[in-house]
Design a protein around this motif. Sequence first.
Motif, PDB file in Angstrom:
ATOM      1  N   PRO A 260       7.041   1.340  -0.391  1.00 45.20           N
ATOM      2  CA  PRO A 260       5.824   0.527  -0.437  1.00 45.20           C
ATOM      3  C   PRO A 260       4.746   1.112   0.469  1.00 45.20           C
ATOM      4  CG  PRO A 260       7.776  -0.832  -0.086  1.00 45.20           C
ATOM      5  CD  PRO A 260       8.179   0.589   0.167  1.00 45.20           C
ATOM      6  N   LEU A 261       3.562   1.310  -0.099  1.00 50.81           N
ATOM      7  CA  LEU A 261       2.447   1.908   0.633  1.00 50.81           C
ATOM      8  C   LEU A 261       1.211   1.033   0.516  1.00 50.81           C
ATOM      9  CD1 LEU A 261       2.806   5.530  -0.838  1.00 50.81           C
ATOM     10  CD2 LEU A 261       3.598   4.807   1.424  1.00 50.81           C
ATOM     11  N   LYS A 262       0.347   1.129   1.512  1.00 50.38           N
ATOM     12  CA  LYS A 262      -0.988   0.543   1.437  1.00 50.38           C
ATOM     13  C   LYS A 262      -1.960   1.701   1.217  1.00 50.38           C
ATOM     14  CE  LYS A 262      -2.242  -3.167   2.510  1.00 50.38           C
ATOM     15  NZ  LYS A 262      -2.538  -4.399   1.739  1.00 50.38           N
ATOM     16  N   ARG A 263      -2.747   1.601   0.132  1.00 51.12           N
ATOM     17  CA  ARG A 263      -3.712   2.653  -0.186  1.00 51.12           C
ATOM     18  C   ARG A 263      -5.108   2.191   0.222  1.00 51.12           C
ATOM     19  NH1 ARG A 263      -3.807   4.427  -6.260  1.00 51.12           N
ATOM     20  NH2 ARG A 263      -4.287   2.200  -6.474  1.00 51.12           N
ATOM     21  N   TYR A 264      -5.749   2.980   1.084  1.00 52.60           N
ATOM     22  CA  TYR A 264      -7.116   2.700   1.512  1.00 52.60           C
ATOM     23  C   TYR A 264      -8.048   3.696   0.828  1.00 52.60           C
ATOM     24  CZ  TYR A 264      -4.913  -0.012   5.255  1.00 52.60           C
ATOM     25  OH  TYR A 264      -4.164  -0.926   5.960  1.00 52.60           O
ATOM     26  N   THR A 265      -9.049   3.178   0.120  1.00 51.25           N
ATOM     27  CA  THR A 265     -10.016   4.028  -0.574  1.00 51.25           C
ATOM     28  C   THR A 265     -11.364   3.921   0.122  1.00 51.25           C
ATOM     29  OG1 THR A 265      -8.870   3.739  -2.690  1.00 51.25           O
ATOM     30  CG2 THR A 265     -11.148   4.505  -2.768  1.00 51.25           C
ATOM     31  N   PHE A 266     -11.878   5.060   0.568  1.00 50.37           N
ATOM     32  CA  PHE A 266     -13.119   5.089   1.327  1.00 50.37           C
ATOM     33  C   PHE A 266     -14.272   5.600   0.464  1.00 50.37           C
ATOM     34  CE2 PHE A 266      -9.690   5.177   4.328  1.00 50.37           C
ATOM     35  CZ  PHE A 266     -10.110   4.305   5.319  1.00 50.37           C
ATOM     36  N   LYS A 267     -15.474   5.370   0.936  1.00 52.54           N
ATOM     37  CA  LYS A 267     -16.675   5.630   0.151  1.00 52.54           C
ATOM     38  C   LYS A 267     -16.824   7.096  -0.233  1.00 52.54           C
ATOM     39  CE  LYS A 267     -21.693   4.900   0.181  1.00 52.54           C
ATOM     40  NZ  LYS A 267     -22.857   4.366   0.953  1.00 52.54           N
ATOM     41  N   LYS A 268     -16.531   8.004   0.676  1.00 52.56           N
ATOM     42  CA  LYS A 268     -16.823   9.418   0.438  1.00 52.56           C
ATOM     43  C   LYS A 268     -15.600  10.186  -0.056  1.00 52.56           C
ATOM     44  CE  LYS A 268     -20.706   9.578   3.651  1.00 52.56           C
ATOM     45  NZ  LYS A 268     -21.291  10.252   4.837  1.00 52.56           N
ATOM     46  N   ASP A 269     -15.032   9.747  -1.180  1.00 49.12           N
ATOM     47  CA  ASP A 269     -13.967  10.476  -1.870  1.00 49.12           C
ATOM     48  C   ASP A 269     -12.754  10.750  -0.978  1.00 49.12           C
ATOM     49  OD1 ASP A 269     -15.410  10.832  -4.390  1.00 49.12           O
ATOM     50  OD2 ASP A 269     -16.716  12.144  -3.226  1.00 49.12           O
TER      51      ASP A 269
ATOM     52  N   THR B 176       5.957   0.767   8.441  1.00 53.26           N
ATOM     53  CA  THR B 176       5.755   1.408   9.744  1.00 53.26           C
ATOM     54  C   THR B 176       4.305   1.583  10.142  1.00 53.26           C
ATOM     55  OG1 THR B 176       5.725   3.631   8.793  1.00 53.26           O
ATOM     56  CG2 THR B 176       7.886   2.735   9.388  1.00 53.26           C
ATOM     57  N   GLN B 177       3.377   1.402   9.187  1.00 51.03           N
ATOM     58  CA  GLN B 177       1.952   1.650   9.404  1.00 51.03           C
ATOM     59  C   GLN B 177       1.665   3.111   9.752  1.00 51.03           C
ATOM     60  OE1 GLN B 177      -0.245  -0.865   8.665  1.00 51.03           O
ATOM     61  NE2 GLN B 177       1.692  -1.798   8.039  1.00 51.03           N
ATOM     62  N   ARG B 178       2.558   4.005   9.307  1.00 48.26           N
ATOM     63  CA  ARG B 178       2.355   5.431   9.562  1.00 48.26           C
ATOM     64  C   ARG B 178       1.702   6.101   8.348  1.00 48.26           C
ATOM     65  NH1 ARG B 178       4.905   7.150  14.148  1.00 48.26           N
ATOM     66  NH2 ARG B 178       6.418   5.701  15.039  1.00 48.26           N
ATOM     67  N   VAL B 179       0.872   7.087   8.626  1.00 48.97           N
ATOM     68  CA  VAL B 179       0.139   7.791   7.562  1.00 48.97           C
ATOM     69  C   VAL B 179       1.103   8.659   6.765  1.00 48.97           C
ATOM     70  CG1 VAL B 179      -1.689   9.431   7.040  1.00 48.97           C
ATOM     71  CG2 VAL B 179      -1.986   7.785   8.916  1.00 48.97           C
ATOM     72  N   ALA B 180       1.158   8.407   5.454  1.00 49.95           N
ATOM     73  CA  ALA B 180       2.029   9.177   4.571  1.00 49.95           C
ATOM     74  C   ALA B 180       1.262  10.237   3.791  1.00 49.95           C
ATOM     75  CB  ALA B 180       2.743   8.251   3.586  1.00 49.95           C
ATOM     76  N   GLU B 181      -0.018   9.971   3.525  1.00 51.91           N
ATOM     77  CA  GLU B 181      -0.783  10.926   2.724  1.00 51.91           C
ATOM     78  C   GLU B 181      -2.278  10.714   2.939  1.00 51.91           C
ATOM     79  OE1 GLU B 181       0.750  12.152  -1.147  1.00 51.91           O
ATOM     80  OE2 GLU B 181      -1.111  11.395  -2.021  1.00 51.91           O
ATOM     81  N   ILE B 182      -3.025  11.821   2.926  1.00 55.18           N
ATOM     82  CA  ILE B 182      -4.484  11.791   2.993  1.00 55.18           C
ATOM     83  C   ILE B 182      -5.007  12.687   1.877  1.00 55.18           C
ATOM     84  CG2 ILE B 182      -6.535  12.281   4.381  1.00 55.18           C
ATOM     85  CD1 ILE B 182      -4.769  12.045   6.884  1.00 55.18           C
ATOM     86  N   VAL B 183      -5.886  12.153   1.040  1.00 53.83           N
ATOM     87  CA  VAL B 183      -6.466  12.913  -0.063  1.00 53.83           C
ATOM     88  C   VAL B 183      -7.975  13.016   0.161  1.00 53.83           C
ATOM     89  CG1 VAL B 183      -6.785  13.075  -2.555  1.00 53.83           C
ATOM     90  CG2 VAL B 183      -4.670  12.094  -1.635  1.00 53.83           C
ATOM     91  N   LEU B 184      -8.470  14.250   0.204  1.00 59.13           N
ATOM     92  CA  LEU B 184      -9.889  14.518   0.409  1.00 59.13           C
ATOM     93  C   LEU B 184     -10.417  15.244  -0.817  1.00 59.13           C
ATOM     94  CD1 LEU B 184      -9.413  16.043   3.981  1.00 59.13           C
ATOM     95  CD2 LEU B 184     -10.033  13.669   3.478  1.00 59.13           C
ATOM     96  N   GLU B 185     -11.340  14.613  -1.540  1.00 61.83           N
ATOM     97  CA  GLU B 185     -11.837  15.190  -2.781  1.00 61.83           C
ATOM     98  C   GLU B 185     -13.317  15.526  -2.686  1.00 61.83           C
ATOM     99  OE1 GLU B 185     -10.669  12.046  -5.484  1.00 61.83           O
ATOM    100  OE2 GLU B 185      -8.946  13.229  -6.146  1.00 61.83           O
TER     101      GLU B 185
END
Length: 228
Positions: A77-86, A95-104
Amino acid sequence: MRRTVCGAGLGLLLGLFCAVMVLTGGVASANAAASGVRDDDFAAHGVALGEAVTQEQLTAAFGKLLYDDDVTRWGVPLKRYTFKKDVRVFVVQKTQRVAEIVLEKDAAAGRDGVRYGATSYYLQKVYGKAERVNLDGDACFIYTNPADKYERLICTVDHDDGSLTSLRLTVLPLTEDEADAWATEGMLAADDGDADDETLANVLAGQAQIDTSALPASESPKLGGLTK
């Protein structure tokens, strides 16, 4: 006498020229040796993979949050945060630990001038030589953190010209086969042997079955070399 002086001057110039060439060659060799993926390539805007974060910390790092939602990847189970700048950041709910970061697009920026549109040649100059592979239909160069074999940097490039389109930092499995191996073969046991340590590794290792119910009914993703 003049010939002797000229000869001495020419010898001095040749000596200086050789010294400059040696020094230049040494600098070039040092630069070549310095190329390659580094531990700090697995962080973006001060947020590193595996780091425990709050929504406030993510907003401070990546800017305006558009929305967040709950997703499941490989049974985790993950929480996905989508930000304004891709930018998208996936955080393990347990755990609230970062599993993935996507920069587009324009957000795809790394060190030493790596940015959206960078050539495949330049990517490999900075991060090191790598085989171009097919991952879920995308052309990619995949690099592993020398300090943590479960952290990967994925440079997605355009199929035609090989220019950078996105950067993906992840500690999640890349394929179904890999997810199954990580979860069922004990490959993700904590180094200190503490089974209660709430890391992403142990979250994955604790999955008795891989949940694939949310996956599309299509052929399993595979890694492979691209053919021209």
